[in-house]
Write an enzyme that holds these catalytic residues in place. Structure first.
Site, PDB file in Angstrom:
ATOM      1  N   SER A   1      59.261  11.885  69.697  1.00  0.00           N
ATOM      2  CA  SER A   1      58.013  11.997  70.451  1.00  0.00           C
ATOM      3  C   SER A   1      57.358  13.315  70.088  1.00  0.00           C
ATOM      4  CB  SER A   1      58.304  11.962  71.956  1.00  0.00           C
ATOM      5  OG  SER A   1      57.182  12.361  72.713  1.00  0.00           O
TER       6      SER A   1
ATOM      7  N   TYR B   1      63.528  13.643  79.674  1.00  0.00           N
ATOM      8  CA  TYR B   1      62.978  12.890  78.543  1.00  0.00           C
ATOM      9  C   TYR B   1      62.712  13.822  77.363  1.00  0.00           C
ATOM     10  CZ  TYR B   1      59.733  10.066  75.778  1.00  0.00           C
ATOM     11  OH  TYR B   1      59.110   9.389  74.749  1.00  0.00           O
TER      12      TYR B   1
END
Length: 240
Positions: A135, A148
């Site tokens: 990400s 996350y």
């Protein structure tokens, strides 16, 4: 990499970015195996002509079951796409440790275990690839999703080390860094989102080009800022 004729495993390939990656790989001539947890989405994938294996990769038994199902299969490409985010914000309450554990297992533990479990199969192929989907938040974290962000940053670090280990072998290692993409996971988020179609095409293009990284959409800008002024990137993203 020449994608046509390859056998690719795409985790989380029944929905979102993974589904579109699977479709794009098949469009370019690959045989694609997808994994997922939702029975209806698995059935949909099968109706679309994909080989679909039910597997909950947030559970170690699910990872081991998938590896058993793939024993003896020729796997040329492993796309570690499955992932999840969980609320972990003390400004909103006490986080659920079970959600944190599932996030860590799915986002970090499962990709590593699949790489270990499939390494010999990948090494046996004349041309192979491991794609780890991290990400833009692996470059600079946000305050609202620390677990996350931590898993994606850890997977980025693992990917870089793995690439160095496998240099000179037949296995290429690609990291894909999407921005905010219009998926079920981001349904409640406002602002600009990249379409899953554009994200998937960018990742598969990077696979075809044997790139080391696929910095997708606005992540290109973030990567440039990180190179010039890491402190500024962190300041921008921490409140994201």
């Amino acid at each position: 990499m020449l994608i046509a004729g390859k056998t690719a495993l795409v985790t989380g390939g029944t929905d979102g970015i993974g589904r579109r990656i699977a479709q794009e790989l098949r469009r370019r001539g690959a045989h694609v195996i997808v994994t997922g947890r939702n029975p209806d989405r698995l059935d949909r994938a099968r109706s679309e002509g994909f080989e679909a294996i039910a597997a909950d990769l947030s559970d170690r038994d699910g990872v081991e079951g998938l590896l058993r199902a793939l024993t003896g299969r020729p796997i040329d490409v492993l796309v570690n796409n499955a992932g999840m985010g969980a609320a972990h914000d003390f400004r909103q309450g006490i986080p659920d440790p079970a959600d944190d554990e599932r996030t860590i297992r799915l986002n970090l533990d499962a990709p590593i275990r699949l790489i270990v479990g499939l390494m010999e199969a990948l090494r046996s192929r004349p041309q192979a690839m491991i794609v780890n989907v991290t990400s833009g938040l692996a470059l600079a974290p946000s305050a609202g999703a620390p677990v996350y962000c931590a898993t994606k940053a850890a997977l980025r670090s693992y990917t870089q080390s793995l690439r160095a280990q496998l240099k000179g072998t037949t296995i290429h290692v690609l990291e894909a860094l999407p921005p905010v993409v219009d998926t079920a996971m981001t349904a409640g988020r406002r602002g600009r989102k990249l379409s899953v179609e554009r994200c998937a095409v960018a990742i598969v293009d990077a696979m075809a080009a044997n790139a080391d990284e696929a910095n997708v959409g606005l992540v290109k800008v973030l990567k440039a800022v990180c190179l010039v002024a890491p402190w500024l990137a962190r300041r921008i993203m921490i409140g994201f």
